[in-house]
Scaffold this active site. Structure first.
Site, mmCIF file in Angstrom:
data_model
loop_
_atom_site.group_PDB
_atom_site.id
_atom_site.type_symbol
_atom_site.label_atom_id
_atom_site.label_comp_id
_atom_site.label_asym_id
_atom_site.label_seq_id
_atom_site.Cartn_x
_atom_site.Cartn_y
_atom_site.Cartn_z
ATOM 1 N N GLU A 158 9.266 -2.549 17.592
ATOM 2 C CA GLU A 158 8.291 -2.764 16.515
ATOM 3 C C GLU A 158 6.976 -3.298 17.085
ATOM 4 O O GLU A 158 5.903 -2.938 16.609
ATOM 5 C CB GLU A 158 8.838 -3.741 15.462
ATOM 6 N N HIS A 168 4.863 5.407 6.731
ATOM 7 C CA HIS A 168 4.046 5.643 7.928
ATOM 8 C C HIS A 168 3.959 7.124 8.275
ATOM 9 O O HIS A 168 2.873 7.678 8.465
ATOM 10 C CB HIS A 168 4.611 4.860 9.126
ATOM 11 N N GLU A 223 7.436 8.510 13.902
ATOM 12 C CA GLU A 223 7.657 7.895 12.581
ATOM 13 C C GLU A 223 8.502 8.814 11.693
ATOM 14 O O GLU A 223 9.349 8.344 10.931
ATOM 15 C CB GLU A 223 6.317 7.624 11.884
ATOM 16 N N GLU A 231 9.023 1.762 6.189
ATOM 17 C CA GLU A 231 8.694 2.627 7.330
ATOM 18 C C GLU A 231 8.369 4.055 6.884
ATOM 19 O O GLU A 231 7.531 4.730 7.478
ATOM 20 C CB GLU A 231 9.865 2.671 8.324
ATOM 21 N N HIS A 254 7.506 -6.305 10.722
ATOM 22 C CA HIS A 254 8.878 -5.919 11.085
ATOM 23 C C HIS A 254 9.290 -6.562 12.416
ATOM 24 O O HIS A 254 10.418 -7.017 12.573
ATOM 25 C CB HIS A 254 8.996 -4.391 11.186
ATOM 26 N N THR A 257 5.150 -0.355 18.759
ATOM 27 C CA THR A 257 4.451 0.524 17.806
ATOM 28 C C THR A 257 3.239 -0.189 17.204
ATOM 29 O O THR A 257 2.228 0.441 16.932
ATOM 30 C CB THR A 257 5.375 1.022 16.663
ATOM 31 N N ASP A 307 2.164 -3.451 9.237
ATOM 32 C CA ASP A 307 3.583 -3.344 8.841
ATOM 33 C C ASP A 307 4.485 -3.550 10.055
ATOM 34 O O ASP A 307 5.490 -4.260 10.001
ATOM 35 C CB ASP A 307 3.900 -1.938 8.289
ATOM 36 N N GLU A 308 4.122 -2.888 11.157
ATOM 37 C CA GLU A 308 4.966 -2.968 12.367
ATOM 38 C C GLU A 308 5.052 -4.421 12.841
ATOM 39 O O GLU A 308 6.113 -4.866 13.292
ATOM 40 C CB GLU A 308 4.419 -2.092 13.497
ATOM 41 N N TRP A 348 0.842 -1.214 0.000
ATOM 42 C CA TRP A 348 0.000 0.000 0.000
ATOM 43 C C TRP A 348 0.871 1.255 0.000
ATOM 44 O O TRP A 348 2.006 1.236 0.461
ATOM 45 C CB TRP A 348 -0.943 -0.002 1.206
HETATM 46 FE FE LIG Z 1 8.395 0.219 12.834
HETATM 47 FE FE LIG Z 2 6.536 2.718 11.580
#
Ligand SMILES: [Fe+2]
Ligand SMILES: [Fe+2]
Length: 331
Positions: free
Chosen positions: A166, A116, A76, A113, A202, A169, A198-199, A33
């Site tokens: 990670e 974000h 971020e 990242e 990661h 977050t 996403d976090e 995305w």
């Molecule tokens: Fe992150």
């Molecule tokens: Fe992030």
């Protein structure tokens, strides 16, 4: 062999596996995305209507919510600090030919990242609820102030830090998304939830790095983990300040806000530690040196100790105000 040389050797031994980690835990650029997928399309005739809707929905959310979202965004946006820090870690060598898997990882992780801060910043700008100039000043200060997370250039400690952070977050973006949904702000809820996703990927990657290192050097790894927990995992934005303020002064106020809202709490910190202890099977480590055993036992007892402290912790309930958000909504 010195600790530094052992670390370097382990990083080099694992390096060929990094390509596989990238395939498993990152999403190709063409498929992932992008901020624009969630924001009004400025090329469309409906742009102003969509912006109007964002501004209407934003009115439902309260003061502490905006403070938390601003601080999450600024955290971020300070990504240049994190990339330059990680690039400097032992074994993540960006100079020795472009083919070093670790430096490729850091670049590709940074690239993910970067979306974000981008999407959150644009959302805040359109929402009409925050003083963007103050947000921008804080961001500039934070990048300029850098951070000190106590990891030095040690890959073991840095990967413990990123595994922890990670997940932290992931938790906070997820909760902010949930609160947005409760106030019928579907767009913001979607954005925060997808960032949280996403976090999580990661987090899964970094915890895998640690697990792999654990397979090669359990003694060194468990001691590095214990060292990090002894000095406490500080937040990446611990130097946060407002315009005219001194370094770090806004951070405590913000974290009280996040604690009060229930977006990230002392109990979350303990829960993350428990999850890491369990995934890395700290309690099952055997054949360690005396120091390794001490580190293992310390880590296994730590969650209970921290839980007792978390129960006793008191947070000021007074309303903190910030220059980022004018008191134009419900406090
Ligand atoms: Fe992150
Ligand atoms: Fe992030």
């Amino acid at each position: 062999m010195s600790i530094k040389n052992v670390r370097l050797e382990v990083m080099q031994a694992i390096e060929p596996q990094v390509k596989g980690f990238m395939d498993e835990f990152l999403i190709p650029t063409e498929k992932i995305w992008q901020p624009t997928d969630f924001l009004p399309d400025s090329q469309s005739d409906n742009f102003f209507d969509e912006v109007e809707q964002i501004r209407e929905e934003a009115k439902e959310l309260g003061y502490d919510f905006w403070v938390t979202l601003v601080a999450d965004t600024i955290t971020e946006e300070a990504l240049p600090t994190y990339e330059s820090w990680l690039m400097d870690v032992e074994g993540i060598d960006q100079h020795n030919g472009k083919e070093n898997g670790w430096s490729k990882w850091v670049r590709a992780w940074t690239a993910e990242e970067n979306r974000h801060g981008d999407v959150l910043n644009k959302y805040l700008y359109l929402s009409g609820r925050v003083n963007m100039r103050e947000v921008e000043i804080t961001t500039q200060h934070l990048i300029s102030d850098g951070f000190d997370i106590g990891t030095d250039r040690d890959p073991y400690k840095n990967f413990v830090y990123t595994s922890f952070q990670e997940l932290a977050t992931n938790i906070s973006h997820k909760r902010v998304g949930k609160m947005a949904r409760q106030k019928s702000n579907g767009l913001l809820a979607k954005m925060c939830t997808i960032i949280a996703g996403d976090e999580m990927r990661h987090h899964l990657a970094y915890r895998e790095f640690v697990k792999t290192i654990m397979g090669q050097d359990p003694d060194g790894m468990v001691q590095a983990f214990a060292d990090m927990m002894k000095r406490k995992i500080v937040m990446p934005a611990h130097f946060l300040r407002e315009s005219g303020g001194s370094i770090g002064t806004a951070f405590e106020h913000f974290s009280n806000c996040a604690q009060k809202l229930g977006v990230y709490t002392a109990q979350d910190y303990v829960d993350i530690l428990k999850k890491l202890n369990s995934y890395w099977e700290i309690g099952n480590l055997r054949s360690l040196t005396e120091q390794g055993e001490k580190a293992r036992d310390y880590l296994m007892k730590l969650p209970e100790r921290l839980e007792r402290i978390a129960e006793r912790m008191k947070f000021p309930q007074t309303q903190q105000t910030f220059k980022w958000v004018e008191a134009n909504g419900s406090l």
